[in-house]
Scaffold this motif. Structure first.
Motif, short mmCIF file in Angstrom:
data_model
loop_
_atom_site.label_atom_id
_atom_site.label_comp_id
_atom_site.label_asym_id
_atom_site.label_seq_id
_atom_site.Cartn_x
_atom_site.Cartn_y
_atom_site.Cartn_z
N ILE A 115 32.18 30.71 40.43
CA ILE A 115 32.85 29.92 41.46
C ILE A 115 32.90 30.71 42.75
O ILE A 115 32.57 30.21 43.82
N ASN A 116 33.32 31.97 42.66
CA ASN A 116 33.39 32.82 43.84
C ASN A 116 32.56 34.08 43.65
O ASN A 116 31.82 34.47 44.53
N TYR A 117 32.67 34.74 42.49
CA TYR A 117 31.89 35.95 42.25
C TYR A 117 31.63 36.12 40.76
O TYR A 117 32.34 35.58 39.93
N VAL A 118 30.57 36.85 40.44
CA VAL A 118 30.25 37.24 39.07
C VAL A 118 29.82 38.71 39.11
O VAL A 118 29.45 39.23 40.16
N THR A 119 29.88 39.35 37.96
CA THR A 119 29.49 40.75 37.86
C THR A 119 28.30 40.88 36.93
O THR A 119 28.24 40.23 35.89
N ALA A 120 27.34 41.71 37.32
CA ALA A 120 26.13 41.93 36.52
C ALA A 120 26.01 43.42 36.22
O ALA A 120 26.42 44.27 37.00
N ARG A 139 30.01 34.91 46.71
CA ARG A 139 29.67 33.96 47.78
C ARG A 139 30.08 34.57 49.11
O ARG A 139 31.16 35.16 49.25
N ALA A 140 29.23 34.43 50.11
CA ALA A 140 29.53 34.99 51.43
C ALA A 140 30.79 34.37 52.02
O ALA A 140 31.52 35.01 52.77
N SER A 141 31.06 33.13 51.67
CA SER A 141 32.22 32.44 52.24
C SER A 141 33.50 32.66 51.44
O SER A 141 34.57 32.24 51.85
N GLY A 142 33.40 33.34 50.28
CA GLY A 142 34.57 33.50 49.42
C GLY A 142 35.32 34.80 49.65
O GLY A 142 34.86 35.69 50.36
N LEU A 143 36.50 34.88 49.05
CA LEU A 143 37.30 36.10 49.11
C LEU A 143 36.72 37.12 48.14
O LEU A 143 36.19 36.77 47.09
N SER A 144 36.86 38.40 48.48
CA SER A 144 36.38 39.46 47.59
C SER A 144 37.29 39.56 46.38
O SER A 144 38.44 39.08 46.40
N ALA A 145 36.82 40.21 45.33
CA ALA A 145 37.63 40.42 44.14
C ALA A 145 38.89 41.21 44.50
O ALA A 145 39.98 40.93 43.98
N HIS A 146 38.77 42.14 45.40
CA HIS A 146 39.92 42.94 45.85
C HIS A 146 40.95 42.05 46.56
O HIS A 146 42.15 42.15 46.29
#
Length: 173
Positions: A115-120, A139-146
Motif C-alpha cells: 500500500i505504501n512500502y514493502v521490504t525486500a 511510494r514516492a507520495s507516501g510517508l516513510s516507515a519512520h
C-alpha cells in the motif's frame, strides 16, 4: 604520527568508481588503519569519504586479500547525494542492471499488495551470505516507515494519556 580520532575522515575517493570500489576502499582502510565499523559519507556528490570507527580502529588486516567480486565490470558509481534521510545514487553504464533491479522491486511491491512500502531482501549472487540490511521500496507520495512509526507512537501516547485521565492505567506491552 598523530592518532586518528573517532569519526575522523581517513579516505576520500573521487567518483566515478567501479561498483566493487567500496569493497576495495574498505579493504584498503582495514589494511592501512585497522578493522572496525567505519562509516561512508555519500553526501559529498562528486566523492565519497570513509571515517574512522566511533570505537576506534582494531588490528590491521594482514591476511591475503581475496579477489573482489566483479559485480558489473562496466558499472560505476557516478555520483551520490543525501537529501535528509534519502540516499540518491547515480550509476553509469549500468542501465540494464538498474532496470532489472527496479523492475523486480516494483513487481514485488505489486505482488505483495504493498500500500505504501514493502521490504525486500537482496542476496549476493553466491547466496552464501545473509544480508545485513534490507531494501525498502516506498511510494514516492507516501510517508516513510519512520514517519508512520512516529505517528503510531504519538497516537499510542495520546490514547494512554486518555486512559490515565479516565482513571485506567494502560497495560504494558
Amino acid at each position: 604520527m598523530s592518532e586518528i580520532r573517532p569519526g575522523q575522515q581517513v579516505l576520500v575517493a573521487a567518483l566515478p568508481i567501479p561498483m566493487n570500489g567500496l569493497h576495495l576502499l574498505g579493504d584498503a582502510v582495514e589494511r592501512i588503519y585497522g578493522t572496525g565499523e567505519t562509516t561512508v559519507d555519500f553526501s559529498r556528490g562528486d566523492s565519497i569519504a570513509i571515517s574512522a570507527p566511533k570505537a576506534g580502529f582494531g588490528k590491521r588486516k594482514t591476511s591475503r586479500r581475496p579477489k573482489p567480486d566483479d559485480v558489473d565490470p562496466d558499472a560505476k558509481l557516478r555520483s551520490s547525494h543525501v537529501n535528509d534521510d534519502e540516499l540518491i545514487l547515480t550509476l553509469e553504464e549500468a542501465q540494464d542492471t538498474v532496470l532489472i533491479f527496479s523492475t523486480a522491486l516494483r513487481q514485488w511491491f505489486d505482488l505483495s499488495g504493498g500500500i505504501n512500502y514493502v521490504t525486500a531482501k537482496v542476496l549476493p549472487p553466491d547466496g552464501r551470505h545473509e544480508p545485513e540490511y534490507h531494501v525498502t521500496v516506498q511510494r514516492a507520495s507516501g510517508l516513510s516507515a519512520h514517519e508512520l512509526r512516529q505517528q503510531a507512537e504519538a497516537r499510542v501516547a495520546a490514547l494512554e494519556e486518555q486512559l490515565r485521565a479516565a482513571g485506567i492505567e494502560p497495560v504494558a506491552a
